[in-house]
Design an enzyme around this catalytic site. Structure first.
Site, PDB file in Angstrom:
ATOM      1  N   HIS A 207      -9.060  72.690  62.959  1.00  0.00           N
ATOM      2  CA  HIS A 207     -10.199  73.570  62.726  1.00  0.00           C
ATOM      3  C   HIS A 207      -9.861  74.979  63.169  1.00  0.00           C
ATOM      4  CE1 HIS A 207     -14.056  75.288  64.588  1.00  0.00           C
ATOM      5  NE2 HIS A 207     -14.173  75.462  63.292  1.00  0.00           N
ATOM      6  N   GLU A 234     -10.888  78.580  71.141  1.00  0.00           N
ATOM      7  CA  GLU A 234     -12.222  77.978  71.243  1.00  0.00           C
ATOM      8  C   GLU A 234     -12.539  77.096  70.054  1.00  0.00           C
ATOM      9  OE1 GLU A 234     -12.759  80.950  68.299  1.00  0.00           O
ATOM     10  OE2 GLU A 234     -11.783  81.137  70.259  1.00  0.00           O
ATOM     11  N   ASP A 235     -11.935  77.380  68.897  1.00  0.00           N
ATOM     12  CA  ASP A 235     -12.219  76.588  67.702  1.00  0.00           C
ATOM     13  C   ASP A 235     -11.731  75.146  67.851  1.00  0.00           C
ATOM     14  OD1 ASP A 235      -9.592  77.443  67.734  1.00  0.00           O
ATOM     15  OD2 ASP A 235      -9.675  78.452  65.798  1.00  0.00           O
ATOM     16  N   PHE A 236     -10.552  74.970  68.444  1.00  0.00           N
ATOM     17  CA  PHE A 236     -10.019  73.621  68.652  1.00  0.00           C
ATOM     18  C   PHE A 236     -10.931  72.823  69.583  1.00  0.00           C
ATOM     19  CE2 PHE A 236      -7.616  70.666  71.300  1.00  0.00           C
ATOM     20  CZ  PHE A 236      -6.971  69.882  70.357  1.00  0.00           C
TER      21      PHE A 236
END
Length: 396
Positions: A207, A234-236
């Protein structure tokens, strides 16, 4: 005798790994053909579409910023709010946003200035005040360089079905001129798309946070957006939180159309290096798997393996391998583009070779230089993805 057994065992393992990578090409192309570019359903619904709060973190102005932001004001969706986040009150992006807010007074839009201090991640710090004031059950995080089609938000929301907690868009790029733009499109349409599509097919976390839609309850249950301020990726960790909470994630049928007005090879390679550093810190086994999955490296190893196992000539096998990989990437890019490419086959060959030969170098550079430079700040990663700032930002 025992040494020969080890050699044969290693050759068998390499050949199986090689066949697995070829299978990923086939699965990526097939799944991309099935998944991507489906028109959203416009039939009447039993229940109204949910409202969406869209967070737009901004910093600075590039030549395409105004037209990119304007596409968010012209989307065909019944109810949404635009929450623009700008840390510096003197940022020229403020003027751009205010002009668009005046131009489209019927669109609910608010501007949040000053940001907050909830961690080391500048993007989270910038967005957190807007998130805390967001009104709706679905929250979209969208980077400044993203361009939307009129039905993009509708497409994403319609993928937010029961049991789905996160809908994200596969990264891609708009058609732009120049070698740097060709290089970016080839990277996102081949290597990145293959990884993204196969990960989504098998339910793995892959992601990128440049354009994603998430249920607010998922974030609120872990303490809100500020809980991800300790991470640079932060997306992971956002996707990981969704999975750990028992929700699924999926990609929408439309890719994320990146349309930055600043496009050059050096800056893009710096982005690729930064992403590689983040991946290694979060998933350490990629130190081995990622370089072995590169076309040129894998081809050399597979050529040796088939020579040991089947006594095939290594050089012809290597050349055929490159041709097959090249043709597979051309098909993959054509599937993702879903239309004529903005460059000819010669430019594709040059861009593809440049990507394949520089990929391993950029990965090694990421390993031996682990500090991460993000705009005017420098960060260091712990294993597991937690970050701290090495040097405080210099304020003018």
């Amino acid at each position: 005798m025992s040494f020969s057994i080890y050699i044969y065992g290693f050759a068998i393992a390499l050949f199986i790994f090689y066949c697995g990578n070829l299978l990923l090409h086939l699965l990526g192309i097939t799944y991309g053909k099935i998944k991507l570019h489906k028109k959203p359903c416009l039939l009447p619904r039993e229940s109204p579409l949910p409202s969406v709060s869209i967070l737009k973190p901004l910093m600075g102005v590039d030549p395409n910023l105004s037209q990119n932001l304007e596409t968010f004001f012209t989307m065909q969706y019944p109810s949404y709010e635009l929450l623009f986040c700008i840390e510096d009150k003197e940022d020229p992006a403020v003027v751009v946003v205010q002009h668009l807010m005046d131009k489209y007074p019927k669109i609910v839009a608010n501007l949040y200035l000053g940001g907050s201090d909830v961690g080391v991640n500048p993007k989270i710090n910038n967005m957190n005040p807007a998130y805390e004031n967001a009104k709706y059950e679905l929250v979209m995080i969208s980077d400044s360089g993203i361009r939307m089609k009129e039905d993009t938000l509708l497409d994403m929301v319609q993928h937010m079905k029961e049991g789905i907690g996160l809908v994200h868009q596969m990264p891609f790029t708009c058609d732009r001129e120049g070698f740097a733009a060709t290089f970016e499109k080839i990277y996102f349409g081949t290597y990145q798309s293959r990884m993204y599509l196969t990960a989504d097919l098998f339910g793995a976390i892959c992601h990128t946070g440049m354009s994603s839609l998430i249920r607010r309850e998922v974030l609120d249950n872990v303490g809100g957006l500020k809980e991800f301020g300790r991470y640079l990726a932060e997306d992971f960790f956002l996707a990981k939180a969704v999975t750990e909470a028992g929700w699924k994630s999926t990609i929408s049928s439309q890719p994320a159309w990146q349309n930055s007005g600043v496009c050059d090879v050096t800056n893009f390679q710096l982005r690729l290096t930064r992403w590689a550093k983040l991946r290694v810190a979060m998933v350490p086994h990629l130190i081995i798997l990622e370089p072995l999955s590169e076309c040129m490296v894998l081809g050399c190893l597979a050529s040796w393996a088939v020579n040991v196992l089947f006594q095939w000539d290594a050089l012809p096998f290597y050349l055929v391998h490159i041709l097959v990989w090249f043709l597979s990437d051309w098909i993959m890019l054509s599937v993702v583009q879903n239309g004529p490419l903005p460059f000819n086959k010669f430019n594709f060959v040059v861009g593809w070779l440049f990507r394949e030969f520089t990929g391993p170098y950029l990965f090694l550079n990421a390993l031996f230089n682990p500090a991460i430079r993000w705009r005017e700040r420098t960060f260091k990663l712990y294993w597991g993805g937690v970050a701290y700032e090495l040097k405080q930002r210099i304020k003018s």
